[in-house]
Scaffold this motif. Structure first.
Motif, mmCIF file in Angstrom:
data_model
loop_
_atom_site.group_PDB
_atom_site.id
_atom_site.type_symbol
_atom_site.label_atom_id
_atom_site.label_comp_id
_atom_site.label_asym_id
_atom_site.label_seq_id
_atom_site.Cartn_x
_atom_site.Cartn_y
_atom_site.Cartn_z
ATOM 1 N N ARG A 131 41.262 49.782 -70.231
ATOM 2 C CA ARG A 131 42.380 49.123 -70.164
ATOM 3 C C ARG A 131 43.366 49.658 -69.081
ATOM 4 N NH1 ARG A 131 44.761 50.258 -75.982
ATOM 5 N NH2 ARG A 131 46.653 49.615 -74.893
ATOM 6 N N LEU A 132 44.040 48.746 -68.631
ATOM 7 C CA LEU A 132 44.871 49.164 -67.246
ATOM 8 C C LEU A 132 45.872 50.228 -67.697
ATOM 9 C CD1 LEU A 132 44.671 47.845 -64.604
ATOM 10 C CD2 LEU A 132 46.757 46.358 -65.245
ATOM 11 N N GLY A 133 45.859 51.203 -66.925
ATOM 12 C CA GLY A 133 46.946 52.259 -67.019
ATOM 13 C C GLY A 133 46.220 53.386 -68.017
ATOM 14 N N LYS A 134 45.222 53.030 -68.378
ATOM 15 C CA LYS A 134 44.457 54.071 -69.279
ATOM 16 C C LYS A 134 43.021 54.539 -68.670
ATOM 17 C CE LYS A 134 42.994 54.299 -74.223
ATOM 18 N NZ LYS A 134 41.654 53.786 -73.935
ATOM 19 N N ASP A 135 42.314 53.379 -68.300
ATOM 20 C CA ASP A 135 40.992 53.667 -67.727
ATOM 21 C C ASP A 135 40.957 53.081 -66.112
ATOM 22 O OD1 ASP A 135 39.882 54.359 -70.390
ATOM 23 O OD2 ASP A 135 40.486 52.282 -70.775
ATOM 24 N N ARG A 136 41.822 52.119 -66.080
ATOM 25 C CA ARG A 136 41.970 51.417 -65.002
ATOM 26 C C ARG A 136 43.205 51.483 -64.474
ATOM 27 N NH1 ARG A 136 41.761 46.866 -66.881
ATOM 28 N NH2 ARG A 136 41.527 45.646 -65.088
ATOM 29 N N PHE A 137 43.397 51.892 -62.978
ATOM 30 C CA PHE A 137 44.612 51.902 -62.560
ATOM 31 C C PHE A 137 45.068 51.137 -61.361
ATOM 32 C CE2 PHE A 137 43.671 55.421 -64.816
ATOM 33 C CZ PHE A 137 44.743 55.932 -65.507
ATOM 34 N N VAL A 138 46.008 50.651 -61.179
ATOM 35 C CA VAL A 138 46.514 49.742 -60.052
ATOM 36 C C VAL A 138 47.100 50.636 -59.035
ATOM 37 C CG1 VAL A 138 47.565 48.359 -61.767
ATOM 38 C CG2 VAL A 138 49.226 49.796 -60.753
ATOM 39 N N ARG A 139 47.359 49.821 -57.878
ATOM 40 C CA ARG A 139 47.548 50.648 -56.493
ATOM 41 C C ARG A 139 48.853 51.165 -56.602
ATOM 42 N NH1 ARG A 139 46.781 53.048 -52.110
ATOM 43 N NH2 ARG A 139 47.398 51.908 -49.901
ATOM 44 N N GLY A 140 48.839 52.556 -56.315
ATOM 45 C CA GLY A 140 50.049 53.479 -56.350
ATOM 46 C C GLY A 140 51.102 53.364 -55.327
ATOM 47 N N LEU A 141 50.533 53.135 -54.077
ATOM 48 C CA LEU A 141 51.152 52.862 -52.836
ATOM 49 C C LEU A 141 51.229 51.609 -52.448
ATOM 50 C CD1 LEU A 141 52.521 55.213 -51.117
ATOM 51 C CD2 LEU A 141 50.755 54.788 -49.481
ATOM 52 N N THR A 142 52.190 50.737 -53.034
ATOM 53 C CA THR A 142 52.352 49.388 -52.698
ATOM 54 C C THR A 142 53.092 49.169 -51.665
ATOM 55 O OG1 THR A 142 54.067 49.238 -54.460
ATOM 56 C CG2 THR A 142 51.911 48.567 -55.203
ATOM 57 N N GLU A 143 52.937 48.173 -50.890
ATOM 58 C CA GLU A 143 53.603 47.611 -49.871
ATOM 59 C C GLU A 143 54.504 46.438 -50.192
ATOM 60 O OE1 GLU A 143 52.773 47.465 -45.498
ATOM 61 O OE2 GLU A 143 51.093 48.602 -46.505
ATOM 62 N N ASP A 144 55.684 46.569 -50.059
ATOM 63 C CA ASP A 144 56.668 45.177 -50.671
ATOM 64 C C ASP A 144 56.511 44.359 -49.469
ATOM 65 O OD1 ASP A 144 57.500 46.458 -52.745
ATOM 66 O OD2 ASP A 144 59.285 47.255 -51.631
ATOM 67 N N LEU A 145 56.474 43.215 -50.005
ATOM 68 C CA LEU A 145 56.334 41.992 -49.124
ATOM 69 C C LEU A 145 57.916 41.681 -48.624
ATOM 70 C CD1 LEU A 145 54.385 39.810 -48.058
ATOM 71 C CD2 LEU A 145 55.043 38.448 -50.202
ATOM 72 N N ARG A 146 57.885 41.788 -47.311
ATOM 73 C CA ARG A 146 59.097 41.862 -46.866
ATOM 74 C C ARG A 146 59.233 40.400 -46.428
ATOM 75 N NH1 ARG A 146 58.109 44.406 -41.857
ATOM 76 N NH2 ARG A 146 56.176 44.491 -42.429
ATOM 77 N N GLN A 147 60.591 39.979 -46.643
ATOM 78 C CA GLN A 147 60.950 38.480 -46.443
ATOM 79 C C GLN A 147 61.636 38.661 -45.118
ATOM 80 O OE1 GLN A 147 60.575 35.889 -48.468
ATOM 81 N NE2 GLN A 147 60.232 36.733 -50.523
ATOM 82 N N ARG A 148 61.302 37.411 -44.303
ATOM 83 C CA ARG A 148 62.182 37.386 -43.158
ATOM 84 C C ARG A 148 62.482 35.934 -43.032
ATOM 85 N NH1 ARG A 148 60.058 39.395 -37.454
ATOM 86 N NH2 ARG A 148 58.874 37.448 -37.512
ATOM 87 N N LYS A 149 63.817 35.691 -43.261
ATOM 88 C CA LYS A 149 64.217 34.314 -43.229
ATOM 89 C C LYS A 149 64.677 33.873 -41.866
ATOM 90 C CE LYS A 149 66.238 32.554 -47.014
ATOM 91 N NZ LYS A 149 67.370 32.553 -48.001
ATOM 92 N N THR A 150 64.265 32.712 -41.400
ATOM 93 C CA THR A 150 64.711 32.278 -40.080
ATOM 94 C C THR A 150 65.544 31.051 -40.393
ATOM 95 O OG1 THR A 150 62.700 32.922 -39.251
ATOM 96 C CG2 THR A 150 63.948 31.728 -37.859
ATOM 97 N N ILE A 151 66.823 31.176 -39.863
ATOM 98 C CA ILE A 151 67.746 30.136 -40.401
ATOM 99 C C ILE A 151 67.918 29.147 -39.083
ATOM 100 C CG2 ILE A 151 69.943 29.302 -40.917
ATOM 101 C CD1 ILE A 151 69.833 32.137 -42.652
ATOM 102 N N ASN A 152 67.508 28.090 -39.163
ATOM 103 C CA ASN A 152 67.771 27.097 -37.899
ATOM 104 C C ASN A 152 68.938 26.516 -38.215
ATOM 105 O OD1 ASN A 152 65.526 27.444 -36.485
ATOM 106 N ND2 ASN A 152 64.231 26.100 -37.420
ATOM 107 N N TYR A 153 69.978 26.369 -37.503
ATOM 108 C CA TYR A 153 71.171 25.880 -37.610
ATOM 109 C C TYR A 153 70.982 24.353 -37.165
ATOM 110 C CZ TYR A 153 73.423 29.689 -39.637
ATOM 111 O OH TYR A 153 73.789 30.772 -40.366
ATOM 112 N N SER A 154 71.517 23.423 -37.880
ATOM 113 C CA SER A 154 71.483 22.177 -37.245
ATOM 114 C C SER A 154 72.646 21.423 -37.077
ATOM 115 C CB SER A 154 70.239 21.032 -38.188
ATOM 116 O OG SER A 154 71.235 20.842 -39.353
ATOM 117 N N ALA A 155 72.786 20.569 -36.031
ATOM 118 C CA ALA A 155 74.189 19.926 -35.917
ATOM 119 C C ALA A 155 73.568 18.728 -34.971
ATOM 120 C CB ALA A 155 75.220 20.567 -35.165
#
Lengths: 261, 223, 223
Positions: A131-155
């Motif tokens: 089981r996970l967390g007992k026998d199998r382990f997840v990645r400890g040092l995770t990298e967050d998915l950064r969000q970069r939002k590009t906003i196109n202004y329209s007029a």
């Protein structure tokens, strides 16, 4: 000696009954109890004797009732059903009865027990997995998915034109009161001059009749000058004052008419 | 010393490949870089930790993740050239705010125009953010300083602005007459509009480049 | 910079080794399984994701960490034989009651399953808390309603369930085939209640239903 024996018997009985109480608490319902009882038969659940099981169950319930153990309704319902099943199994099949035969009911109960046991086994197998967390382990040092939002202004051009039109129209609709603070109306000027006429001596520049604070701001000055001049003409027309200018662009002068009043 | 020997004899050290697997798993699962000491504590006795780490590091050379040394400890990190995978780019199209549109319109029609003039025309203060936004969009840019007290900076439209709005030049901006014809303007032009236009001498001294543009706009607006 | 890479990729997908590196980096960076869809979104266009994943999975066979499939997603997990190396500082999940474990197994093997069906199998009422606990652990979730009178809600297993127990998908449940062969996953009607069921075709329908169930499981887990 016999008495002693009786005592020991009753002790054994009491111990047995106590165990029973504990067990009833530990059972997960009548089916679970039946499954436990069936184990004493030590056979494949498919070959189990349902009749024998029913008898055992009824005996158990009977004993529990004797010992005044509180039984959940489930257990009693099952007991009633098993009693019915027992009678069906013991009596020769009644071909006129449209209901299910004793064998059908018995095989269904056997199926239920087998299924419950199978689910228990499956649960045990599941829990025994790595089981996970007992026998199998997840990645400890995770990298967050950064969000970069590009906003196109329209007029578009229409937006632009509408925006501009909005501003220009807004000017037209600007309420009159908004401008009042920099406008001296003729009525106001007239009122002011009427009050001052009495104090008029010789020729005086009409510029000196402007209300205090109206000469500095060009806008106010223009408005006040115009209305004061208009008011002067009005007063002259009424014969209250005389008005005189010696040349173009020279100061306009007024004085109180002698024969007024 | 004696202890070491005894322990070694009690527990056979795992093969080096097995040791590498262990280092790999420990580095993977730890939330923080793991020091050699920490690893030694967790791994069986007799392991050749420096060798195992070295091998694992080698194994990840050129891979998507790297075994890196962080001070006295070790960690697995994303290869630096793949950082872009951890970034989710989203593009959102938003309508320009009303304030920005109006400010832009004033700059377009009245360029070069100072901030104070924009405020006078709009009748409300122009927030710093609004002009910044237009500057960022590269639709307006700073023009020359106006030759009036305080020498205020002016704003003018850019080529990008013309491009975005499909205009060849500022002359193409529809005039008031056309706006009225299009039903966008229902009222008579406001007397004094001309005053706001850069028609003074000082403005004529501005770059010739602007001269025709400006006079054209003026003409349009006076129609 | 990123745009460049993406634009380039419109014409030429990165080499397979490069694709593998990317999959590697993405999987290493996440504690949660990453779906194929998510990976596709983050990686350049034109990549052969199944191949890249396959290669990466092969690469880690026998290593300290493994590339595992969880439903429609992929994750890297430490090899289970190395669990002893890990610090179990993580808070132990509340010990599951026997009722909860049984209920979980019933949901996993019978999904989609209604509460009444669970109760029928266990022969006892399912307490609210039991299912809540499983929902809270995110091991089960609500499935779609069953098209039977009352349209009862069903319960199904989740990807987290698969991940926790190291299952690729619901078909990998231990002993599933045997149970199905023994007819223990069938919904056998209680004798004497057949009249309440539509017709003799019921059994055939039951089988079809079960077929549906299997595909439902897949569908649910792939969501």
């Amino acid at each position: 000696m016999e008495e002693e024996l009786d005592i020991s018997e009753s002790i054994a009985e009491r111990v047995a009954s106590e165990t029973l109480i504990v067990d009833v608490d530990g059972f997960e319902g009548p089916l679970d109890l039946l499954l436990m009882l069936s184990r004493s038969q030590k056979v494949d659940l498919r070959k189990i004797s349902v009749l024998e099981l029913a008898v055992q169950y009824l005996k158990f319930i009977e004993k529990a009732t004797e010992l005044r153990i509180e039984l959940a309704a489930d257990y009693l319902v099952m007991a009633a059903w098993l009693a019915f099943l027992k009678s069906r199994l013991l009596l020769p099949p009644d071909l006129t009865d449209p209901g299910p035969s004793g064998d059908e009911l018995a095989s269904y109960l056997a199926f239920q027990l087998e299924r419950l046991e199978a689910m228990r086994d499956a649960a045990a197998k599941l829990m025994a997995r790595d089981r996970l967390g007992k026998d199998r382990f997840v990645r400890g040092l995770t990298e967050d998915l950064r969000q970069r939002k590009t906003i196109n202004y329209s007029a578009n051009l229409l937006d632009l034109m509408q925006g501009y039109a909005r501003i220009r129209t807004k000017d037209d609709f600007r309420p009159f009161v908004m401008d009042r603070d920099s406008v001296l109306t003729m009525e106001q000027a007239l009122e002011r001059m009427r009050g001052l006429i009495g104090f008029m001596g010789d020729w005086t520049d009409i510029a000196s009749y402007l209300p205090d604070g109206w000469s500095e701001d060009p806008k106010k000055w223009r408005s006040a000058t115009a209305s004061t001049f208009a008011a002067s003409l009005e007063l002259a027309k009424d014969g209250k004052i005389e008005i005189w200018q010696d040349s173009i662009f020279s100061p306009i002068q007024i004085r109180k008419r002698a024969n007024s009043d | 010393m004696i202890d070491d020997i005894q322990e070694e004899s009690l527990f056979e050290a795992p093969a080096i490949l097995e040791q590498e697997r262990m280092v790999e798993a420990i580095l993977f699962a730890s939330a923080e870089p793991v020091s050699m000491r920490e690893m030694t504590k967790r791994m069986p006795h007799g392991v050749d930790l420096p060798l195992a780490i070295h091998n694992i590091q080698e194994r990840y050379v050129g891979r998507g993740v790297q075994v890196v040394r962080v001070g006295d400890a070790w960690a697995i990190r994303t290869a630096s050239d793949l950082g872009f995978l951890m970034l989710r780019e989203t593009v959102e199209t938003r309508k320009l705010s009303r304030a920005a549109i109006e400010t832009l319109a004033i700059i377009a029609y009245h360029q070069p125009v100072t901030r104070a003039e924009i405020e006078e025309i709009r009748g409300v203060a122009v927030s710093r953010g609004t002009i910044d936004q237009l500057l960022e969009l590269e639709w307006v840019k700073l023009g020359r300083r106006k030759q009036t007290p305080g020498r205020p900076i002016t704003f003018v439209g850019t080529d990008q602005f013309l491009d975005h709005f499909g205009l060849e030049n500022a002359r193409d901006l529809p005039g008031l007459k056309e706006l009225r014809a299009a039903g966008l303007l229902e009222n008579r032009p406001v007397p004094g509009t001309e005053e706001l236009l850069p028609s003074d001498d000082e403005d004529n001294q501005q770059e010739n480049l602007f001269e025709d543009k400006v006079s054209d706009i003026e003409e349009n607006l006076n129609n």
